[in-house]
Motif scaffolding. Structure first.
Motif, PDB file in Angstrom:
ATOM      1  N   ASP A  44      79.073  61.781  29.187  1.00 34.16           N
ATOM      2  CA  ASP A  44      79.699  61.336  30.324  1.00 34.16           C
ATOM      3  C   ASP A  44      78.411  60.315  31.089  1.00 34.16           C
ATOM      4  N   PHE A  45      78.996  59.465  31.930  1.00 32.80           N
ATOM      5  CA  PHE A  45      77.877  58.381  32.639  1.00 32.80           C
ATOM      6  C   PHE A  45      79.079  57.740  33.766  1.00 32.80           C
ATOM      7  N   GLU A  46      78.077  57.477  34.643  1.00 35.62           N
ATOM      8  CA  GLU A  46      78.677  56.637  35.731  1.00 35.62           C
ATOM      9  C   GLU A  46      77.872  55.446  35.921  1.00 35.62           C
ATOM     10  N   LEU A  47      78.504  54.056  35.741  1.00 34.36           N
ATOM     11  CA  LEU A  47      77.839  52.895  35.750  1.00 34.36           C
ATOM     12  C   LEU A  47      78.641  52.128  36.854  1.00 34.36           C
ATOM     13  N   VAL A  70      71.677  55.515  29.378  1.00 35.85           N
ATOM     14  CA  VAL A  70      72.972  55.962  28.837  1.00 35.85           C
ATOM     15  C   VAL A  70      73.099  55.481  27.329  1.00 35.85           C
ATOM     16  N   SER A 116      71.811  58.187  25.111  1.00 44.08           N
ATOM     17  CA  SER A 116      72.712  59.276  25.092  1.00 44.08           C
ATOM     18  C   SER A 116      73.720  59.034  23.985  1.00 44.08           C
ATOM     19  N   TYR A 117      73.662  57.739  23.762  1.00 39.14           N
ATOM     20  CA  TYR A 117      74.647  57.383  22.495  1.00 39.14           C
ATOM     21  C   TYR A 117      73.852  56.787  21.324  1.00 39.14           C
ATOM     22  N   ARG A 151      83.223  56.123  36.448  1.00 41.86           N
ATOM     23  CA  ARG A 151      82.791  57.306  35.406  1.00 41.86           C
ATOM     24  C   ARG A 151      83.716  57.355  34.262  1.00 41.86           C
ATOM     25  N   LYS A 184      72.576  51.070  31.401  1.00 42.76           N
ATOM     26  CA  LYS A 184      71.111  51.674  31.511  1.00 42.76           C
ATOM     27  C   LYS A 184      70.671  52.240  30.162  1.00 42.76           C
TER      28      LYS A 184
END
Lengths: 178, 185
Positions: free
Chosen positions: B45-48, B132, B135-136, B57, B129
């Protein structure tokens, strides 16, 4: 002898494993030639730096044809004793790629050379100096692009003392005939 | 001086082990989740921020099938896919499908927004970012596209430009309508 061979084999296995872990995932631009250029104090000289783009990839030239493309740029760190002059980039090749067959991009592929002009000050001590810089490039192949990368670059410049001009001899007069 | 073969062997073995361990540690310290490790797992999960300044999100899209596309303005192949995505968003959006573009770019927000507008993009574009991307799996290739099912699980991913039909298959699979392409790699 056998043991040395076994050790070498172990190390090679380690290197192969490292390669498997990390790639080859993307393009590689390498510096393949940076000759030591001998320069006389106060005189300019050109340092030819040769680079190679790995097969199947291209990088944008210094003048790509779109505002969104990232140009290849060599940044050379300033030094106190050697003036870094103009950097001359080669002309790129106009090429079309499968992802944009109607568009021509100006790129470098294979080997290419960037020339850097250097001029040591008159006051520089003779000797070998290391000049460092960074080549920033952004590569793609036919189906994908890779984030911009910075390749550290360094080259040596050997500075020689300038020959002093022959001094006039004031003690001898050309007209002193007896 | 005569070299003791046993000592030589142990030194060699030690260097090799240190090489293994060093590389493994370097890899772990970068906190990169290998992309293949994401298959079948819940998407990180992320919020950008979007180019319009709103926050988005990923987990807020739970219940929808999601195509998560990492791209950049300098990426020619990405530019080929984006018009397809515009069409696919129109076609499958009503069935609960959402495309999200994540710009992994050095360009300014204005440049990214202009680029997307010029291509008629009709889905949110987020300002990516590095964290993110890591994380992928690091997103070392663009475009990189992940397909998430309605539960937020990664069901497929593609590196580089693919044919439109590959995307359609993955989208159908993400929507729970089947699809002939198996989850990749």
């Amino acid at each position: 002898m056998k043991v040395t061979f076994a050790c070498a084999l172990l190390l090679m296995c380690g290197c192969v494993w490292a390669q498997e872990e990390f790639g080859p995932k993307g393009p590689v631009v390498k510096i393949i030639g940076a000759p030591v250029v001998t320069v006389v104090q106060g005189k300019p000289a050109t340092v030819p730096l040769s680079f190679a783009v790995s097969s199947g990839f291209h990088i944008n030239s210094n003048h790509p044809k779109s505002e969104f493309l990232i140009p290849t740029v060599l940044k050379v760190e300033a030094t106190t004793d050697i003036i870094i002059g103009k950097t001359t980039y080669p002309e790129g090749q106009d090429m079309s790629f499968a992802f944009a067959p109607d568009e021509k991009l100006n790129v470098y592929t294979g080997d290419f050379e960037i020339d850097v002009l250097v001029r040591p000050l008159h006051s520089v001590q003779p000797g070998k100096y290391v000049i460092r810089g960074t080549l920033r490039y952004q590569a793609c192949d036919n189906t994908a692009c890779y984030p911009p990368k910075n390749l550290p670059v360094s080259f040596d410049v050997k500075i020689q003392k300038a020959r002093s001009a022959p001094a006039a001899n004031p003690a001898q007069s050309p007209h002193a005939h007896n | 001086m005569k070299k003791d073969p046993i000592i030589l062997f142990f030194v060699g073995a030690l260097v090799a082990v240190m090489l293994f361990a060093g590389i493994r540690a370097a890899r772990n310290s970068r906190a990169i989740m290998p992309a293949h490790g994401l298959m079948g797992a819940e998407a990180p999960d992320f919020e950008l921020k979007t180019v319009d300044g709103a926050d988005l999100r990923l987990s807020s899209l739970r219940g929808k099938a999601v195509l998560l596309n990492f791209w950049a303005t300098y990426c020619g192949p990405c530019k080929v896919e984006m018009p397809w995505f515009v069409e696919l968003q129109k076609e499958y959006g009503p069935q609960g499908f959402q495309i999200i573009g994540v710009a992994m770019d050095d360009a300014t927000t204005e440049e990214i927004a202009k680029f997307a507008k010029d291509l008629g993009v009709n889905y949110p574009i987020l300002l990516g970012k590095e964290a993110v991307g890591l994380s992928y799996g690091g997103v070392s290739v663009l475009p990189t596209t992940f397909f998430l099912d309605r539960n937020g699980k990664v069901i497929a991913r593609e590196f580089g430009l693919q044919s439109r039909s590959v995307f359609v298959d993955h989208i159908k699979q993400a929507l729970g309508q089947g699809g002939s392409v198996q989850a990749q790699k």
